[in-house]
Write an enzyme that holds these catalytic residues in place. Structure first.
Site, PDB file in Angstrom:
ATOM      1  N   LYS A  22       0.905  -1.314   0.063  1.00  0.00           N
ATOM      2  CA  LYS A  22       0.021  -0.044  -0.014  1.00  0.00           C
ATOM      3  C   LYS A  22       0.700   1.301  -0.021  1.00  0.00           C
ATOM      4  CE  LYS A  22      -1.521   1.527   4.056  1.00  0.00           C
ATOM      5  NZ  LYS A  22      -1.260   3.077   4.314  1.00  0.00           N
ATOM      6  N   ASN A  23       1.975   1.455   0.892  1.00  0.00           N
ATOM      7  CA  ASN A  23       2.561   2.416   0.946  1.00  0.00           C
ATOM      8  C   ASN A  23       3.610   2.724  -0.137  1.00  0.00           C
ATOM      9  OD1 ASN A  23       1.458   3.084   3.268  1.00  0.00           O
ATOM     10  ND2 ASN A  23       3.237   2.783   4.714  1.00  0.00           N
ATOM     11  N   ARG A  92      -4.081  10.600   5.283  1.00  0.00           N
ATOM     12  CA  ARG A  92      -3.000  11.585   5.643  1.00  0.00           C
ATOM     13  C   ARG A  92      -2.030  11.778   4.323  1.00  0.00           C
ATOM     14  NH1 ARG A  92      -0.821  14.117   9.383  1.00  0.00           N
ATOM     15  NH2 ARG A  92       1.411  13.849   8.393  1.00  0.00           N
ATOM     16  N   CYS A 116      -3.730  12.632  13.837  1.00  0.00           N
ATOM     17  CA  CYS A 116      -4.228  11.372  13.620  1.00  0.00           C
ATOM     18  C   CYS A 116      -4.017  10.488  14.957  1.00  0.00           C
ATOM     19  CB  CYS A 116      -3.665  10.603  12.454  1.00  0.00           C
ATOM     20  SG  CYS A 116      -1.854  10.008  12.917  1.00  0.00           S
ATOM     21  N   ARG A 121       1.978  14.130  13.712  1.00  0.00           N
ATOM     22  CA  ARG A 121       2.366  13.933  12.494  1.00  0.00           C
ATOM     23  C   ARG A 121       2.672  15.217  11.445  1.00  0.00           C
ATOM     24  NH1 ARG A 121       0.276   8.103  10.457  1.00  0.00           N
ATOM     25  NH2 ARG A 121       1.960   8.215   9.068  1.00  0.00           N
ATOM     26  N   PRO A 122       3.264  16.209  11.785  1.00  0.00           N
ATOM     27  CA  PRO A 122       3.389  17.403  10.934  1.00  0.00           C
ATOM     28  C   PRO A 122       3.778  17.286   9.615  1.00  0.00           C
ATOM     29  CG  PRO A 122       5.146  17.310  12.490  1.00  0.00           C
ATOM     30  CD  PRO A 122       4.451  16.012  12.726  1.00  0.00           C
ATOM     31  N   ASP A 124       5.513  19.864   8.299  1.00  0.00           N
ATOM     32  CA  ASP A 124       6.623  21.139   8.218  1.00  0.00           C
ATOM     33  C   ASP A 124       7.830  20.903   7.188  1.00  0.00           C
ATOM     34  OD1 ASP A 124       7.235  19.247  10.040  1.00  0.00           O
ATOM     35  OD2 ASP A 124       8.695  20.767  10.903  1.00  0.00           O
ATOM     36  N   LEU A 125       8.225  19.722   7.130  1.00  0.00           N
ATOM     37  CA  LEU A 125       9.495  19.181   6.555  1.00  0.00           C
ATOM     38  C   LEU A 125       9.127  19.324   4.803  1.00  0.00           C
ATOM     39  CD1 LEU A 125      10.952  16.458   8.763  1.00  0.00           C
ATOM     40  CD2 LEU A 125      11.741  18.991   8.400  1.00  0.00           C
ATOM     41  N   ASP A 305       5.856   0.571  11.917  1.00  0.00           N
ATOM     42  CA  ASP A 305       4.647  -0.346  11.381  1.00  0.00           C
ATOM     43  C   ASP A 305       4.533  -1.641  11.743  1.00  0.00           C
ATOM     44  OD1 ASP A 305       3.821   2.240  10.140  1.00  0.00           O
ATOM     45  OD2 ASP A 305       3.994   1.370   8.334  1.00  0.00           O
ATOM     46  N   LEU A 327       9.562   6.776  16.726  1.00  0.00           N
ATOM     47  CA  LEU A 327       8.962   7.873  15.459  1.00  0.00           C
ATOM     48  C   LEU A 327       7.731   8.360  15.945  1.00  0.00           C
ATOM     49  CD1 LEU A 327       9.766   5.646  12.198  1.00  0.00           C
ATOM     50  CD2 LEU A 327      11.187   7.519  13.483  1.00  0.00           C
ATOM     51  N   ARG A 397      -8.134  -0.510   5.748  1.00  0.00           N
ATOM     52  CA  ARG A 397      -7.524   0.657   4.835  1.00  0.00           C
ATOM     53  C   ARG A 397      -6.126   0.100   4.433  1.00  0.00           C
ATOM     54  NH1 ARG A 397      -5.283   4.834   8.761  1.00  0.00           N
ATOM     55  NH2 ARG A 397      -4.219   5.228   6.626  1.00  0.00           N
TER      56      ARG A 397
END
Ligand code: UD1
Length: 419
Positions: A22-23, A92, A116, A121-122, A124-125, A305, A327, A397
């Protein structure tokens, strides 16, 4: 809503086929925004997140067909550049459209994903990198409003970010000039994105390392070749844990063992054996399940994960295990549910101490996020008596055909409607 009824204390046997990742599929599907032709992709898992992404692309004006894990995607007539809140809030990873939309159209709006269950989980980067490449970024009414022609430059990520790397790789693809990306994520999913873009004609070097050089095409779209999504290493790891927690011999098919080194090494430390041939991998039962120490980190380290699944497994170990989650600050939502099954787990900040060996009892438990849910399924397989896992839309999901795959391995698992 549906839930899973799972009979515990089972033994598994047989074979299970691993789906496409999925990812990996998410950024690869998004990369079709950079294509001048129809993009054809096979081995896409048929899971809710993928369907959400197709709805998002359709909403932007793309045409697609998705059947039997194969997709044709045509973004040539993309007419809109606004990714709306109603879709982004569901997933996301929708933020992945930001880089490619901006580099193709010179402007776009993408809803901020919001928080979430597993933490803040920003993004900004992602935004800092685009600004470094010359974008003007504003936050207006919950949207990232981005504009400007992107120019190649040096971008150093302060922290390793998977979707952040993918977003900026896609942004750099159509930018003007050379982008040098430093401290890039090395996850196999990022590597496949780079390889596919290279096949499509993008000049990119350093693939698989933490430093990439990308020669942007200055807005010229890429010519994609057909490709197949890599196997899902997290789904594979989850089924390995299912074999391990029930101390059964099971075989995974269509898997890439080299993507699973950290997971296999921890399972080995816990006493399990393996046999591997090309794209199959068999887990062999342990004489005694030993405790383990795990520190989650970026690839090739132990994947966050897989943390929840190993916590369930550690409950069967003969001793005390430690899991240090580095993380995500709030990725222990499964703990309180496992406690309801009789687990002995103590939390201190980002460190969990798991006392193995006590009997697990079937219970009603609630899924809270994707991987936490799979940990509950694993615990239910090993518990005494029956368990009901609720809110399984989280599982849907990311896990394709979960019940039928477990049934194929001999588990007694049913999907039922909530009363
Ligand atoms: C991806 C995976 C997810 C996995 C995670 C870590 C997808 C769709 N999802 O998520 O399954 O758990 O990698 O392997 O591929 N961070 C910032 N600022 C940013 C971006 C990230 O501070 O702009 C922080 C995060 O809060 C986190 C760390 O960096 O602490 C890593 O996050 P990141 O790699 O970005 O995770 P995702 O890409 O969202």
């Amino acid at each position: 809503m549906t839930y899973l009824k799972i009979a515990g204390a089972c033994k598994l046997n047989g074979q299970v086929s691993i789906s496409g990742a999925k990812n990996a599929a998410l950024p690869l599907i998004v990369s079709s925004i950079l294509a001048k032709n129809e993009v054809q992709i096979s081995n896409i898992p048929n899971v809710a997140d993928i369907k959400t992404l197709f709805v998002l692309l359709e909403n932007l004006g793309a045409n697609y067909e998705f059947k039997d894990n194969f997709a044709r995607i045509d973004t040539r007539n993309l007419s809109k550049t606004k990714a709306v809140y109603d879709i982004v809030r569901k997933m996301r990873a929708s933020i992945l459209v930001l880089g490619p939309l901006l580099s193709r159209f010179g402007s776009c709006e993408v809803s901020l994903p919001g928080g979430c269950a597993i933490g803040q989980r920003p993004i900004d980067l992602h935004l800092l990198a685009l600004e470094k490449m010359g974008a003007k970024i504003e936050i207006k009414q919950g949207y990232v409003v981005a504009s400007g022609r992107l120019k190649g430059t040096d971008v150093l990520f302060d922290k390793i970010t998977v979707t952040g790397s993918e977003n900026i790789i896609m942004a750099a693809a159509l930018a003007k000039g050379k982008t040098r990306l430093l401290n890039v994520a090395k996850e196999p999913e990022v590597v496949q994105l780079c390889e596919v873009l290279k096949e499509a004609g993008l000049e990119i070097s350093g693939i698989g390392s933490s430093e990439l050089e990308i020669y942007g095409t200055d807005s010229e779209l890429l010519n994609f070749k057909e490709f197949s999504v890599i196997p899902d290493r997290i789904e594979a790891g989850t089924y390995l844990c299912a074999g391990a927690i029930t101390n059964s011999k099971i075989t995974l098919k269509k898997v890439n063992p080299s993507h699973l080194s950290a997971v296999l090494s921890k399972l080995e430390q816990m006493g399990f054996g393996f046999e591997s041939k090309e794209d199959t991998l068999t887990i062999l039962p342990a004489k005694e399940i030993k405790p383990v120490e795990i520190l989650t980190s970026e690839y090739p380290g132990f994947p966050t994960d897989m943390q929840a699944q190993f916590m369930a497994l550690a409950l069967k170990a003969n001793g005390t295990s430690i899991i240090d989650e580095r993380l995500f600050e709030n990725r222990f939502m499964h703990v309180s549910e496992l406690l309801r099954m009789g687990a002995d787990i103590r939390l201190n900040g980002h460190i969990a101490t798991i006392v193995g060996g006590s009997e697990l009892n079937g219970a009603d438990v609630m899924a809270t996020d994707l991987r936490a849910s799979s940990a509950l399924v694993l615990a239910a397989l090993a518990a005494k008596g029956e368990s009901n896992v609720h809110r399984i839309y989280h599982l849907d999901r990311g896990y394709e055909n979960l019940e039928s795959k477990f049934k194929g391995l001999g588990a007694d698992i049913k999907r039922l409607k909530e009363e």
